[in-house]
Structures are given as C-alpha cells and as structure tokens.
Design a protein around this motif. Structure first.
Motif: not given
Length: 120
Positions: A74-77, A86-90
């Motif tokens: 959630t924090v990553a987002a 807002g788009d990301f790779r985790l």
C-alpha cells in the motif's frame, strides 16, 4: 500487535541501522511500520525502497506478517502516486541468486516514465 524497533532489530544489519538513524538516508516517507528512502543506485527515474521497521530476512519471512506485507504494498502505491504517475514496478529480491544483497526485506519501487521489460 505493535513491535518496537529494538525488539526486531539486527545490530549488524545495514537497513536496521538506517531505520535507527545511525546511517543517513534520503527518506521520502515513514510511518510506524515502514520507512521509504531513495535507492543509492537508481534503475528508474523514481527508485525507492520500502523497508519494514521489523527485521525480516526476506519476503518469505515477511509473509508470516500478512498485514505488514499488505502495508508495504500500500505504501509502495502511495509513494508511486506521490513521486510519479502512480504506475510502478514492485520487486522483492529474495536470496543471493535473485540479487538480494541486504538481508532485511525491502521492496524496490520503480516508477516514472515507461519502464523497459528487462529493467531490474
């Protein structure tokens, strides 16, 4: 159940020392459960690490605390939305063969622009 930083801390761990403030980092977010700081060798326009304050060796160990794993995501987002579009790779590197070099679980958040398939 709340855990204190010292209760789940490894004095020889780089990230435990960063969390304790013994080693400086460029923090972009922190709360009672995690800290987020910029990666020293970024692989994308935004490259931060989401690090639980509790010491867990890797994401397999963190899975025993599903609420903390969920909070990490959630924090990553939230950080990807704050610092990029807002788009990301985790990414969780898990084990030396997968590129894990610090054995305190941490999520790499890569964002900003279009990320190539092979990055990270």
């Amino acid at each position: 159940m709340a855990h204190s930083d010292t209760e789940h801390r490894d004095p020889d761990c780089l990230f435990c020392r960063i969390i304790a403030g013994e080693i400086p980092s460029e923090r972009v977010h922190e709360d009672e459960q995690v800290i987020v700081f910029r990666d020293l060798h970024p692989k994308a326009p935004v490259h931060v690490l989401v690090v639980p304050r509790e010491h867990h060796r890797d994401v397999r160990d963190l899975a025993a605390r599903p609420e903390l794993l969920a909070h990490t995501a959630t924090v990553a987002a939230q950080v990807a939305a704050d610092l990029a579009d807002g788009d990301f790779r985790l990414i969780f590197n898990t084990g030396p063969g997968a590129g894990q070099t610090v054995f305190h679980v941490h999520a790499h958040v890569l964002a900003g622009g279009t990320l190539a398939e092979g990055e990270m």
